[in-house]
Scaffold this motif. Structure first.
Motif, PDB file in Angstrom:
ATOM      1  N   LEU A 145       1.155  -1.275   0.437  1.00  0.00           N
ATOM      2  CA  LEU A 145      -0.002  -0.037   0.086  1.00  0.00           C
ATOM      3  C   LEU A 145       1.270   1.393   0.172  1.00  0.00           C
ATOM      4  N   SER A 146       0.483   2.592  -0.848  1.00  0.00           N
ATOM      5  CA  SER A 146       1.203   3.975  -0.771  1.00  0.00           C
ATOM      6  C   SER A 146       0.588   4.678   0.832  1.00  0.00           C
ATOM      7  N   GLY A 147       0.091   4.094   1.463  1.00  0.00           N
ATOM      8  CA  GLY A 147      -0.065   5.179   2.825  1.00  0.00           C
ATOM      9  C   GLY A 147      -1.001   6.293   2.576  1.00  0.00           C
ATOM     10  N   LEU A 148      -1.552   6.323   0.530  1.00  0.00           N
ATOM     11  CA  LEU A 148      -2.160   7.249   0.374  1.00  0.00           C
ATOM     12  C   LEU A 148      -3.696   6.633   0.293  1.00  0.00           C
ATOM     13  N   ARG A 177      -2.346  15.513  -0.314  1.00  0.00           N
ATOM     14  CA  ARG A 177      -0.880  15.595  -1.286  1.00  0.00           C
ATOM     15  C   ARG A 177      -1.601  16.062  -2.743  1.00  0.00           C
ATOM     16  N   LEU A 178      -2.743  16.005  -2.837  1.00  0.00           N
ATOM     17  CA  LEU A 178      -3.339  15.976  -4.877  1.00  0.00           C
ATOM     18  C   LEU A 178      -4.704  16.905  -4.633  1.00  0.00           C
ATOM     19  N   ALA A 179      -5.151  17.634  -5.267  1.00  0.00           N
ATOM     20  CA  ALA A 179      -6.268  17.817  -4.974  1.00  0.00           C
ATOM     21  C   ALA A 179      -6.954  18.516  -6.952  1.00  0.00           C
ATOM     22  N   LEU A 190      -9.556  13.960  -3.675  1.00  0.00           N
ATOM     23  CA  LEU A 190      -8.684  15.012  -3.252  1.00  0.00           C
ATOM     24  C   LEU A 190      -8.070  13.752  -2.468  1.00  0.00           C
ATOM     25  N   VAL A 191      -6.027  13.633  -2.887  1.00  0.00           N
ATOM     26  CA  VAL A 191      -5.548  12.834  -2.092  1.00  0.00           C
ATOM     27  C   VAL A 191      -4.888  13.032  -1.400  1.00  0.00           C
ATOM     28  N   SER A 192      -5.232  12.013  -0.062  1.00  0.00           N
ATOM     29  CA  SER A 192      -5.072  12.600   1.582  1.00  0.00           C
ATOM     30  C   SER A 192      -3.400  11.371   1.579  1.00  0.00           C
ATOM     31  N   GLU A 193      -2.567  12.181   2.879  1.00  0.00           N
ATOM     32  CA  GLU A 193      -1.664  10.705   3.796  1.00  0.00           C
ATOM     33  C   GLU A 193      -2.498  10.113   5.063  1.00  0.00           C
ATOM     34  N   TRP A 194      -2.895   9.313   4.921  1.00  0.00           N
ATOM     35  CA  TRP A 194      -3.652   8.291   6.016  1.00  0.00           C
ATOM     36  C   TRP A 194      -2.969   8.926   7.290  1.00  0.00           C
TER      37      TRP A 194
END
Length: 257
Positions: A145-148, A177-179, A190-194
């Protein structure tokens, strides 16, 4: 050893192999002319149908006409398609333009290799007689997994930029990390950090994020809830945006692991 990718990309939603998405790959996709044309065409059609504008600009396109012939040739769907009015046909084509965009799987850093098979389940072989291998997108095939995690808020009844701005508020507990805008232009991805301090799995954090942003019970332009619950799956495919639709990107944390 640091890696220069954190998630993978897929050439299409249906059968392509999932490969590392470096910064160079990502920008080559979001700047791709075909991606730009598909997204712009989809938005223009949605707007034209909604506002009752003339549609001959698109119905004259050879790509659209060839697509219509393929729909009519389908044994069952063709009978329904022939009864559809032109605006609904165009909207269906616009949606197909979206589904053939390349995309990203933000939640996964690596999928395992599996052998390709034909429709009868037989192994497909390369010219040397070896099994053809590819990295199949499925939860059962995840290696790392990426943690995202990616959240999709589509068909918003307001400007999607307003939702992104909520993530900038003091005390918002996720690092974005990205919107970017969705292909319809009416949604936000929305790409977010866990967040380890919150804990739980992707589904838990997505629910809490939607709650934090006040989006759990928002009804969109389609008359449905705007929060896409299918994004709880780590292997969720996220359609490629145009570079112009990126509202924010954290290049260092998004691509380096």
């Amino acid at each position: 050893m640091n890696k220069n990718w954190r998630f993978v990309w897929q050439e299409n939603l249906f059968w392509a192999s999932c490969e590392p998405c470096t910064s160079a790959v990502f920008y080559s996709l979001v700047r791709n002319a075909q991606v730009n044309w598909s997204v712009c065409t989809r938005r223009d059609i949605i707007k034209a149908v909604r506002e009752g504008m003339p549609l001959d600009r698109w119905t004259r396109l050879s790509d659209y006409q060839k697509w219509c012939y393929r729909q009519l040739a389908k044994p069952r769907a063709g009978k329904e398609f022939v009864l559809k009015p032109e605006p609904l046909r165009l909207l269906q084509w616009a949606n197909d333009l979206k589904t053939w965009l390349p995309g990203f799987i933000f939640g996964v850093e690596e999928f395992g290799l599996v052998a390709r098979t034909d429709k009868n389940g037989n192994l497909r072989l390369d010219p040397e007689g070896n099994p053809m291998m590819y990295r199949r997108r499925s939860q059962q095939n995840v290696v790392h997994l990426s943690g995202l995690f990616m959240s999709d808020y589509d068909h918003l009844p307001f400007d999607p930029k307003e939702l992104y701005e909520k993530t900038l508020g003091k005390g918002y507990p996720w690092m974005t990390r990205l919107a970017h805008l969705t292909s319809s232009g009416e949604g936000l991805r929305l790409v977010s950090e866990w967040n380890p301090e919150i804990g739980g799995n992707i589904a838990d954090q997505q629910y809490l994020q939607a709650q934090e942003l006040g989006m759990l019970n928002v009804i969109g332009t389609t008359g449905k809830h705007v929060t896409d619950n299918s994004c709880v799956n780590c292997d969720k495919f996220s359609f490629c945006p145009r570079e112009e639709d990126i509202l924010f990107i954290d290049e260092d944390k998004l691509f380096n692991f």
